[in-house]
Design an enzyme around this catalytic site. Structure first.
Site, PDB file in Angstrom:
ATOM      1  N   GLU A  67      -0.623   5.466  -7.926  1.00 28.05           N
ATOM      2  CA  GLU A  67      -0.874   6.719  -7.200  1.00 28.05           C
ATOM      3  C   GLU A  67       0.411   7.542  -7.156  1.00 28.05           C
ATOM      4  OE1 GLU A  67      -3.235   8.666  -5.915  1.00 28.05           O
ATOM      5  OE2 GLU A  67      -1.632   9.960  -5.164  1.00 28.05           O
ATOM      6  N   ARG A  74     -12.448  12.106   5.571  1.00 26.10           N
ATOM      7  CA  ARG A  74     -11.961  11.637   4.260  1.00 26.10           C
ATOM      8  C   ARG A  74     -11.000  10.465   4.397  1.00 26.10           C
ATOM      9  NH1 ARG A  74     -11.822  14.758  -0.412  1.00 26.10           N
ATOM     10  NH2 ARG A  74     -13.302  16.440  -0.270  1.00 26.10           N
ATOM     11  N   TYR A  89     -19.664  20.296  11.135  1.00 26.62           N
ATOM     12  CA  TYR A  89     -20.315  19.072  11.633  1.00 26.62           C
ATOM     13  C   TYR A  89     -19.276  18.172  12.289  1.00 26.62           C
ATOM     14  CZ  TYR A  89     -18.893  17.502   6.867  1.00 26.62           C
ATOM     15  OH  TYR A  89     -18.216  17.243   5.701  1.00 26.62           O
ATOM     16  N   ASP A 126     -13.707  12.919 -10.575  1.00 28.00           N
ATOM     17  CA  ASP A 126     -13.441  14.326 -10.909  1.00 28.00           C
ATOM     18  C   ASP A 126     -12.738  14.495 -12.253  1.00 28.00           C
ATOM     19  OD1 ASP A 126     -14.604  15.135  -8.585  1.00 28.00           O
ATOM     20  OD2 ASP A 126     -12.820  16.080  -7.716  1.00 28.00           O
TER      21      ASP A 126
HETATM   22  C1  LIG Z   1     -14.395  21.644  -0.123  1.00 24.64           C
HETATM   23  C2  LIG Z   1     -14.843  20.337  -0.706  1.00 24.64           C
HETATM   24  C3  LIG Z   1     -15.813  19.598  -0.045  1.00 24.64           C
HETATM   25  C4  LIG Z   1     -16.284  18.408  -0.611  1.00 24.64           C
HETATM   26  N1  LIG Z   1     -17.250  17.724   0.056  1.00 24.64           N
HETATM   27  C5  LIG Z   1     -17.742  16.583  -0.483  1.00 24.64           C
HETATM   28  C6  LIG Z   1     -18.766  15.851   0.191  1.00 24.64           C
HETATM   29  O1  LIG Z   1     -19.223  16.249   1.259  1.00 24.64           O
HETATM   30  N2  LIG Z   1     -19.238  14.709  -0.396  1.00 24.64           N
HETATM   31  C7  LIG Z   1     -18.763  14.239  -1.590  1.00 24.64           C
HETATM   32  O2  LIG Z   1     -19.234  13.183  -2.081  1.00 24.64           O
HETATM   33  N3  LIG Z   1     -17.771  14.910  -2.243  1.00 24.64           N
HETATM   34  C8  LIG Z   1     -17.253  16.062  -1.726  1.00 24.64           C
HETATM   35  N4  LIG Z   1     -16.260  16.734  -2.363  1.00 24.64           N
HETATM   36  C9  LIG Z   1     -15.779  16.221  -3.663  1.00 24.64           C
HETATM   37  C10 LIG Z   1     -14.754  15.118  -3.512  1.00 24.64           C
HETATM   38  O3  LIG Z   1     -13.719  15.505  -2.651  1.00 24.64           O
HETATM   39  C11 LIG Z   1     -14.169  14.761  -4.874  1.00 24.64           C
HETATM   40  O4  LIG Z   1     -15.175  14.712  -5.845  1.00 24.64           O
HETATM   41  C12 LIG Z   1     -13.485  13.403  -4.811  1.00 24.64           C
HETATM   42  O5  LIG Z   1     -12.392  13.472  -3.940  1.00 24.64           O
HETATM   43  C13 LIG Z   1     -13.028  13.003  -6.208  1.00 24.64           C
HETATM   44  O6  LIG Z   1     -12.307  11.818  -6.140  1.00 24.64           O
HETATM   45  P1  LIG Z   1     -11.370  11.384  -7.337  1.00 24.64           P
HETATM   46  O7  LIG Z   1     -10.781  10.092  -6.918  1.00 24.64           O
HETATM   47  O8  LIG Z   1     -12.105  11.479  -8.616  1.00 24.64           O
HETATM   48  O9  LIG Z   1     -10.238  12.521  -7.420  1.00 24.64           O
HETATM   49  P2  LIG Z   1      -9.153  12.942  -6.326  1.00 24.64           P
HETATM   50  O10 LIG Z   1      -9.689  12.825  -4.956  1.00 24.64           O
HETATM   51  O11 LIG Z   1      -8.643  14.273  -6.771  1.00 24.64           O
HETATM   52  O12 LIG Z   1      -8.008  11.858  -6.483  1.00 24.64           O
HETATM   53  C14 LIG Z   1      -7.129  11.855  -7.574  1.00 24.64           C
HETATM   54  C15 LIG Z   1      -5.916  11.036  -7.196  1.00 24.64           C
HETATM   55  O13 LIG Z   1      -5.078  10.893  -8.342  1.00 24.64           O
HETATM   56  C16 LIG Z   1      -3.741  11.163  -7.990  1.00 24.64           C
HETATM   57  N5  LIG Z   1      -3.082  11.639  -9.205  1.00 24.64           N
HETATM   58  C17 LIG Z   1      -3.273  12.822  -9.834  1.00 24.64           C
HETATM   59  N6  LIG Z   1      -2.525  12.891 -10.948  1.00 24.64           N
HETATM   60  C18 LIG Z   1      -1.839  11.723 -11.036  1.00 24.64           C
HETATM   61  C19 LIG Z   1      -0.908  11.213 -11.967  1.00 24.64           C
HETATM   62  N7  LIG Z   1      -0.532  11.903 -13.032  1.00 24.64           N
HETATM   63  N8  LIG Z   1      -0.389   9.977 -11.750  1.00 24.64           N
HETATM   64  C20 LIG Z   1      -0.773   9.231 -10.667  1.00 24.64           C
HETATM   65  N9  LIG Z   1      -1.658   9.692  -9.739  1.00 24.64           N
HETATM   66  C21 LIG Z   1      -2.193  10.924  -9.936  1.00 24.64           C
HETATM   67  C22 LIG Z   1      -3.829  12.189  -6.885  1.00 24.64           C
HETATM   68  O14 LIG Z   1      -2.664  12.205  -6.100  1.00 24.64           O
HETATM   69  C23 LIG Z   1      -5.066  11.700  -6.122  1.00 24.64           C
HETATM   70  O15 LIG Z   1      -4.739  10.745  -5.151  1.00 24.64           O
HETATM   71  C24 LIG Z   1     -15.760  17.932  -1.838  1.00 24.64           C
HETATM   72  C25 LIG Z   1     -14.760  18.652  -2.483  1.00 24.64           C
HETATM   73  C26 LIG Z   1     -14.310  19.842  -1.938  1.00 24.64           C
HETATM   74  C27 LIG Z   1     -13.267  20.607  -2.665  1.00 24.64           C
END
Ligand SMILES: Cc1cc2nc3c(=O)[nH]c(=O)nc-3n(C[C@H](O)[C@H](O)[C@H](O)COP(=O)(O)OP(=O)(O)OC[C@H]3O[C@@H](n4cnc5c(N)ncnc54)[C@H](O)[C@@H]3O)c2cc1C
Length: 402
Positions: free
Chosen positions: A39, A113, A222, A299
């Site tokens: 991370e 979160r 909420y 994502d």
């Molecule tokens: C306004 C908003 C509301 C949302 N509401 C919901 C909801 O109600 N329900 C739901 O299911 N989803 C919701 N989402 C979507 C959800 O937040 C994301 O889809 C989810 O957080 C994706 O998780 P992830 O682990 O794929 O990516 P991220 O949460 O982006 O995590 C990526 C991680 O990788 C790390 N990282 C990045 N680059 C590097 C690198 N080069 N080297 C090492 N580490 C790195 C970052 O620091 C981070 O910790 C919402 C999003 C938004 C914007």
């Protein structure tokens, strides 16, 4: 199970320790596979905002073994109430209580979160098969015939049998696999904040997800943490572009975009002095997000707009699916990585596509807002549930809980 040079089962390097990264570490561990999570931030952390968990997300959490911990912190909302942000008129409401739980076999929940991340983290910390490392920013990912390697900004090297890019919307890993440039800026911005409950007017202090849909904007609020705090997200159309999750929003712009909305919306917005902003981006769905020993998850693979509240849910489903594929191949990485997107892309692509359409509906103006009322206001709960069944019902890669 496939053996690597050290004689153990395969080992995976996970880039990114957000919800997706920790979820996949956990699912791999549950399947008997080792991983190291890298991370970039100095700690595993999530910002103070809410996440909605549909029954499919709860199902994934149960499969991951993190639901029991998470459940202690959630709120189970009684309904989703949608009102017109200009007139206050009720557009629709969807019961999320007993009837909903009976229909889908699992509840609808909302969670902070940080609480969701901590439930995953807590379970990861209990596993001998997971190594967690913070302050590791991955800059380079490479693969050979038998292994894949990442290098970090500070010169560290981590090798494994496979690399899983869980590094979010601005992924460093994705360009190695998908050639589609930067994320697409939607032109929608989200301002988020939290409020103490005593600041929420009494008639709005309900255990409900309340959404005010207005022209080119909406506000949703909420309760979180058993009602100890209120989550507010205000979304509107704007040209601003800012990468990351840590920029501050301008109050003047918010006031301008929500001008003309009803007193309840104005009261809620007026309670907040400092907003954090997200520029909302997504991508066109793609069907291939693995190459050899490198794959993507969450994502990084299929970023979506938040209008279906499913991004985190999809990343946890990915995690369950990927570990299942590896189990099926006895730990053979390349065939498992090849199969996993084939099981996921139509579902995640559907959510990406439908999220855009929901955004249009939330932000409808003029005739479209009349249409919204016409289509939604007379729907029965059953009709709404049936419309959501493709998303909330069990799927082959995350089946029903016995
Ligand atoms: C306004 C908003 C509301 C949302 N509401 C919901 C909801 O109600 N329900 C739901 O299911 N989803 C919701 N989402 C979507 C959800 O937040 C994301 O889809 C989810 O957080 C994706 O998780 P992830 O682990 O794929 O990516 P991220 O949460 O982006 O995590 C990526 C991680 O990788 C790390 N990282 C990045 N680059 C590097 C690198 N080069 N080297 C090492 N580490 C790195 C970052 O620091 C981070 O910790 C919402 C999003 C938004 C914007």
């Amino acid at each position: 199970m496939a053996k690597n040079s050290s004689g153990d089962g395969p080992h995976f390097v996970i880039v990114g320790g957000g919800i997706g990264g920790l979820a996949v570490a956990l699912s791999l561990s549950n399947a008997g596979f080792r991983s190291t999570v890298l991370e970039r931030a100095d700690e595993f952390t999530e910002i103070g905002a809410g996440i909605q968990l549909g029954p499919n997300s709860v199902r994934a959490l149960i499969h991951l073994g993190a639901w029991e911990a998470c459940k202690k912190t959630v709120v189970f909302p009684d309904r989703l109430l949608m009102r017109d942000a200009l007139t206050k008129e009720e557009i629709t409401q969807v019961p999320l209580g007993e009837k909903f739980t009976e229909r889908f076999g699992l509840p609808y929940a909302v969670v902070h979160r940080a609480d969701l991340l901590n439930s995953l983290l807590g379970e990861c910390q209990k596993s001998d098969l997971i190594t967690l490392k913070t302050g590791q920013s991955v800059t380079v990912v490479e693969q050979g015939a038998d292994s894949a390697t990442v290098r970090t900004e500070d010169g560290g090297t981590y090798a494994g049998d496979g690399v899983i890019g869980c590094d979010g919307l601005w992924s460093t890993v994705r360009p190695l696999i998908v050639d589609d440039g930067k994320p697409l800026v939607s032109g929608h911005i989200a301002y988020r904040a939290v409020l103490p409950p005593e600041e929420v007017p009494e008639h709005l202090r309900q255990q409900s997800v309340i959404l005010w849909g207005g022209p080119h904007c909406h506000l949703v609020h909420y309760p979180l943490r058993r009602g100890e705090v209120w989550n507010l997200v205000a979304v509107f159309h704007s040209d601003r572009y800012e990468e990351g999750w840590d920029a501050f929003g301008e109050k003047d712009e918010l006031d301008k975009r929500f001008a003309g909305t009803c007193d309840d919306v104005q009261t809620m917005l007026g309670k907040i002095d400092e907003w954090k902003l997200w520029v909302l981006c997504d991508r066109e769905p793609v069907k291939e997000w693995s190459k050899g020993r490198i794959t993507l998850l969450g994502d990084a693979a299929h970023p979506m707009l938040q209008y279906l509240a499913q991004g985190a849910g999809m990343s946890m489903e990915d995690a369950v699916c990927l570990a299942g594929c590896l189990k099926e191949t006895g730990g053979e990485v390349v065939p498992a990585f090849a199969k996993y997107p084939t099981m996921r892309y139509l579902r995640t692509g559907r959510v990406q596509t439908m999220a855009r359409i929901y955004g249009e509906f939330y932000h409808a103006a003029g005739v479209k807002s009349e249409l919204r009322k016409m289509v939604l206001s007379n729907r029965s709960a059953e009709a709404t549930y049936n419309g959501m069944a493709w998303l909330y019902d069990p799927i082959p890669e995350v089946p029903a809980i016995d």
